[in-house]
Design a protein around this motif. Structure first.
Motif, mmCIF file in Angstrom:
data_model
loop_
_atom_site.group_PDB
_atom_site.id
_atom_site.type_symbol
_atom_site.label_atom_id
_atom_site.label_comp_id
_atom_site.label_asym_id
_atom_site.label_seq_id
_atom_site.Cartn_x
_atom_site.Cartn_y
_atom_site.Cartn_z
ATOM 1 N N GLU A 3 58.839 -1.828 -2.249
ATOM 2 C CA GLU A 3 58.325 -3.188 -2.861
ATOM 3 C C GLU A 3 59.029 -3.953 -3.225
ATOM 4 O O GLU A 3 60.198 -3.554 -3.681
ATOM 5 N N ALA A 4 58.802 -5.454 -3.216
ATOM 6 C CA ALA A 4 59.500 -6.281 -3.923
ATOM 7 C C ALA A 4 58.783 -6.768 -5.097
ATOM 8 O O ALA A 4 57.755 -6.258 -5.508
ATOM 9 N N THR A 5 59.434 -7.593 -5.855
ATOM 10 C CA THR A 5 58.899 -8.243 -7.230
ATOM 11 C C THR A 5 59.091 -9.648 -7.360
ATOM 12 O O THR A 5 59.404 -10.084 -8.542
ATOM 13 N N SER A 6 59.228 -10.523 -6.314
ATOM 14 C CA SER A 6 59.429 -12.016 -6.417
ATOM 15 C C SER A 6 58.105 -12.463 -6.893
ATOM 16 O O SER A 6 57.031 -12.044 -7.010
ATOM 17 N N PHE A 23 48.346 -19.598 14.649
ATOM 18 C CA PHE A 23 47.671 -18.429 14.408
ATOM 19 C C PHE A 23 48.392 -17.863 12.966
ATOM 20 O O PHE A 23 49.451 -17.727 12.969
ATOM 21 N N VAL A 24 47.179 -17.084 12.235
ATOM 22 C CA VAL A 24 47.401 -16.333 11.263
ATOM 23 C C VAL A 24 47.118 -15.111 11.099
ATOM 24 O O VAL A 24 45.740 -14.916 11.445
ATOM 25 N N ARG A 25 47.841 -14.001 11.011
ATOM 26 C CA ARG A 25 47.275 -12.613 10.657
ATOM 27 C C ARG A 25 47.317 -12.133 9.257
ATOM 28 O O ARG A 25 48.344 -12.412 8.768
ATOM 29 N N LEU A 26 46.178 -11.946 8.440
ATOM 30 C CA LEU A 26 46.212 -11.820 7.145
ATOM 31 C C LEU A 26 46.000 -10.090 6.840
ATOM 32 O O LEU A 26 45.101 -9.561 7.571
ATOM 33 N N VAL A 27 46.927 -9.619 6.233
ATOM 34 C CA VAL A 27 46.745 -8.184 5.993
ATOM 35 C C VAL A 27 46.705 -7.696 4.568
ATOM 36 O O VAL A 27 47.651 -8.419 3.826
ATOM 37 N N ALA A 28 45.603 -7.404 3.750
ATOM 38 C CA ALA A 28 45.466 -7.236 2.589
ATOM 39 C C ALA A 28 45.484 -5.696 2.132
ATOM 40 O O ALA A 28 45.246 -4.892 2.741
ATOM 41 N N THR A 29 45.945 -5.570 0.783
ATOM 42 C CA THR A 29 45.752 -4.223 0.197
ATOM 43 C C THR A 29 44.461 -3.754 0.056
ATOM 44 O O THR A 29 43.518 -4.444 0.031
ATOM 45 N N ASP A 59 48.842 0.145 2.882
ATOM 46 C CA ASP A 59 50.350 -0.377 2.723
ATOM 47 C C ASP A 59 50.713 -1.440 3.707
ATOM 48 O O ASP A 59 51.085 -1.134 4.633
ATOM 49 N N PRO A 60 50.327 -2.647 3.373
ATOM 50 C CA PRO A 60 50.382 -3.792 4.356
ATOM 51 C C PRO A 60 51.814 -3.801 4.924
ATOM 52 O O PRO A 60 52.705 -4.127 4.264
ATOM 53 N N VAL A 61 51.782 -3.907 6.147
ATOM 54 C CA VAL A 61 53.085 -4.197 6.905
ATOM 55 C C VAL A 61 52.839 -5.445 7.729
ATOM 56 O O VAL A 61 52.227 -5.350 8.758
ATOM 57 N N PRO A 62 52.978 -6.548 7.402
ATOM 58 C CA PRO A 62 52.790 -7.895 8.183
ATOM 59 C C PRO A 62 53.502 -7.738 9.567
ATOM 60 O O PRO A 62 54.799 -7.691 9.567
ATOM 61 N N ALA A 63 52.640 -7.425 10.752
ATOM 62 C CA ALA A 63 53.310 -7.224 11.992
ATOM 63 C C ALA A 63 53.674 -8.655 12.419
ATOM 64 O O ALA A 63 53.200 -9.899 12.195
ATOM 65 N N ASP A 64 54.699 -8.936 13.377
ATOM 66 C CA ASP A 64 55.193 -10.097 13.975
ATOM 67 C C ASP A 64 53.920 -10.783 14.796
ATOM 68 O O ASP A 64 53.088 -9.992 15.640
ATOM 69 N N VAL A 65 54.141 -11.999 14.927
ATOM 70 C CA VAL A 65 53.018 -12.785 15.503
ATOM 71 C C VAL A 65 53.648 -13.657 16.319
ATOM 72 O O VAL A 65 54.489 -14.566 15.803
ATOM 73 N N ASP A 66 53.532 -13.598 17.466
ATOM 74 C CA ASP A 66 54.184 -14.583 18.562
ATOM 75 C C ASP A 66 53.593 -15.843 18.265
ATOM 76 O O ASP A 66 52.171 -16.176 18.467
ATOM 77 N N GLY A 74 48.478 -9.219 -1.761
ATOM 78 C CA GLY A 74 48.416 -7.954 -2.591
ATOM 79 C C GLY A 74 49.674 -7.157 -2.639
ATOM 80 O O GLY A 74 49.772 -6.215 -3.548
ATOM 81 N N VAL A 75 50.631 -7.542 -1.724
ATOM 82 C CA VAL A 75 52.030 -6.839 -2.100
ATOM 83 C C VAL A 75 52.968 -7.827 -1.338
ATOM 84 O O VAL A 75 52.962 -8.727 -0.699
ATOM 85 N N ASP A 76 54.186 -7.927 -2.072
ATOM 86 C CA ASP A 76 55.380 -8.628 -1.728
ATOM 87 C C ASP A 76 56.134 -8.295 -0.649
ATOM 88 O O ASP A 76 57.059 -7.395 -0.807
ATOM 89 N N ARG A 77 55.564 -8.606 0.462
ATOM 90 C CA ARG A 77 56.366 -8.053 1.837
ATOM 91 C C ARG A 77 56.201 -9.270 2.821
ATOM 92 O O ARG A 77 55.203 -9.598 3.101
ATOM 93 N N GLY A 78 57.571 -9.240 3.534
ATOM 94 C CA GLY A 78 57.557 -10.244 4.672
ATOM 95 C C GLY A 78 57.741 -11.584 4.254
ATOM 96 O O GLY A 78 57.745 -11.918 2.863
ATOM 97 N N PRO A 79 58.107 -12.504 4.994
ATOM 98 C CA PRO A 79 58.458 -14.014 4.455
ATOM 99 C C PRO A 79 57.482 -14.570 3.972
ATOM 100 O O PRO A 79 57.784 -15.588 3.164
ATOM 101 N N HIS A 80 56.289 -14.162 4.110
ATOM 102 C CA HIS A 80 55.156 -15.047 3.535
ATOM 103 C C HIS A 80 54.007 -14.056 2.895
ATOM 104 O O HIS A 80 53.763 -13.106 3.594
ATOM 105 N N ALA A 81 53.996 -14.180 1.536
ATOM 106 C CA ALA A 81 53.139 -13.065 0.822
ATOM 107 C C ALA A 81 52.330 -13.727 -0.299
ATOM 108 O O ALA A 81 52.998 -14.836 -0.745
#
Length: 398
Positions: A3-6, A23-29, A59-66, A74-81
């Motif tokens: 986890e990150a804490t930025s 296109f936007v994929r949202l994944v929430a805790t 435990d959201p892991v933002p998947a790559d979106v073409d 809800g968690v600091d993960r990936g380039p956009h959170a």
């Protein structure tokens, strides 16, 4: 994954990314604050014509979106959170939606704030509260924050007042999880179906006293119960903002598909509202009954409630223990038979990383954010696949 804490990103920056995304994929805790935040973002994307997908994960892991953008909520993960660290994720999502040129639903944002453990107007939610008050959508009044008005004895399919009080997870009393006990406690008050301010004050006084009564009530119980008192009545799908929050929190864990549908609906139809209330009612009763039957032990730094309960209610059991029973900063709900535990802290302490580390020592899975986490192991798995060993490792880590 660590986890990150930025800090929460600037609303304008994330809004700029979303505005240009095809296109936007949202994944929430799986908690009510993140669910509310995802709903606010999804509604804003829908209003601006941006295709999106929204889901809930423990435990959201933002998947790559073409040719698109993935956002973890809800968690600091990936380039956009929108991590929900420092302030509720729902307040940040409210600001992002405004930066997209959309006027978001302030009642949803305030419900997310309460689900995050805060109160409307605090922790960056002043703009949402101002918007709701200016629009005449909320009004603070005496009473208890329930999702339904629920006068007892009526033909309404919604839970009665006593059933709602027994299921509410905003407070912990001697009749929590016990609708008949709640009815017996309410009967002497003689509350009418349409209570006035004095009736609501008597109701609130009963709950306030019962929440701090008993030898096992913690010093935090009084402050924790404040979220359930003097609620904001609203014109939303539920009677109060706090009741809305309680429903969102239950749905995020118990019925995430229904939760997403509710968060996306500006005017939920009766069948969706009924499904949401049913899931909330079952979840609340199960959590209270599990804690009532728990064997609770105090350790250095944490309290452990050993229960036999569905995995979906363990985080709620841990939250109730943390807020109303634990003199320690961390509470753990442990089901040894299922090989699962949930842990919640009073403040960010790297709990998710501690759960990952502890789970790794026994061949299990760990997840979480700085203030909440969980561990799952296979009870009959190979080697030292033992949730009690994971608990011991977790206690060392915290």
């Amino acid at each position: 994954m660590t986890e990150a804490t930025s800090a929460t990103p600037a609303p304008d920056a994330l809004a700029g990314v979303l505005a240009d995304a095809p296109f936007v994929r949202l994944v929430a805790t799986d908690d009510g604050d993140a669910l509310a935040a995802a709903g606010l973002l999804a509604r804003a994307l829908r209003a601006t014509g941006t295709p999106f997908q929204a889901r809930v994960a423990r435990d959201p892991v933002p998947a790559d979106v073409d040719d698109g953008v993935a956002v973890a909520v809800g968690v600091d993960r990936g380039p956009h959170a929108i991590p929900g660290t420092g302030r509720p994720a729902s307040t940040a999502a409210f600001a992002v939606a405004r930066a997209l040129g959309v006027e978001p639903d302030p009642v949803v944002a305030l419900a997310g704030v309460v689900a995050a453990g805060s109160v409307p107007g605090a922790d960056g939610s002043g703009d949402a509260l101002d918007a709701a008050e200016r629009a005449g959508r909320v009004e603070r009044r005496p009473g208890v924050a329930l999702p339904v008005a629920g006068g007892d004895g009526g033909a309404d399919a919604a839970p009665s007042r006593s059933e709602a009080l027994a299921a509410s997870t905003l407070a912990l009393t001697r009749y929590s999880g016990d609708p008949a006990g709640a009815r017996d406690a309410l009967d002497p008050l003689g509350l009418p179906a349409d209570p006035d301010a004095d009736d609501r004050r008597r109701f609130a006084s009963l709950v306030a006293v019962d929440a701090v009564d008993g030898d096992d009530a913690s010093e935090r119980a009084a402050s924790a119960a404040e979220r359930a008192l003097r609620p904001y009545a609203t014109d939303g799908p539920f009677e109060t903002v706090g009741g809305y929050a309680d429903v969102l929190d239950a749905l995020a864990a118990e019925a995430p598909g229904t939760g997403i549908a509710l968060a996306l609906a500006s005017d939920p139809d009766p069948s969706l509202r009924t499904a949401a209330l049913d899931a909330w009612h079952r979840h609340g009763l199960a959590a209270h009954r599990a804690l009532d039957d728990a064997t609770v032990g105090r350790h250095d730094g944490c309290v452990v409630a050993r229960v036999d309960a569905p995995p979906t209610v363990l985080p709620t059991v841990a939250r109730l223990a943390r807020d109303f029973r634990s003199p320690e900063p961390v509470a753990v709900a442990l089901d040894e038979g299922a090989g699962r535990l949930a842990a919640l802290a009073t403040e960010p302490v790297g709990l998710g990383d501690a759960c990952r580390t502890a789970a790794g020592e026994v061949g299990g899975d760990g997840w979480g954010s700085p203030a909440r986490g969980g561990i799952a192991v296979e009870p009959d798995g190979p080697g030292e696949s033992d949730v009690t060993a994971a608990l011991a490792a977790l206690r060392e880590a915290i």
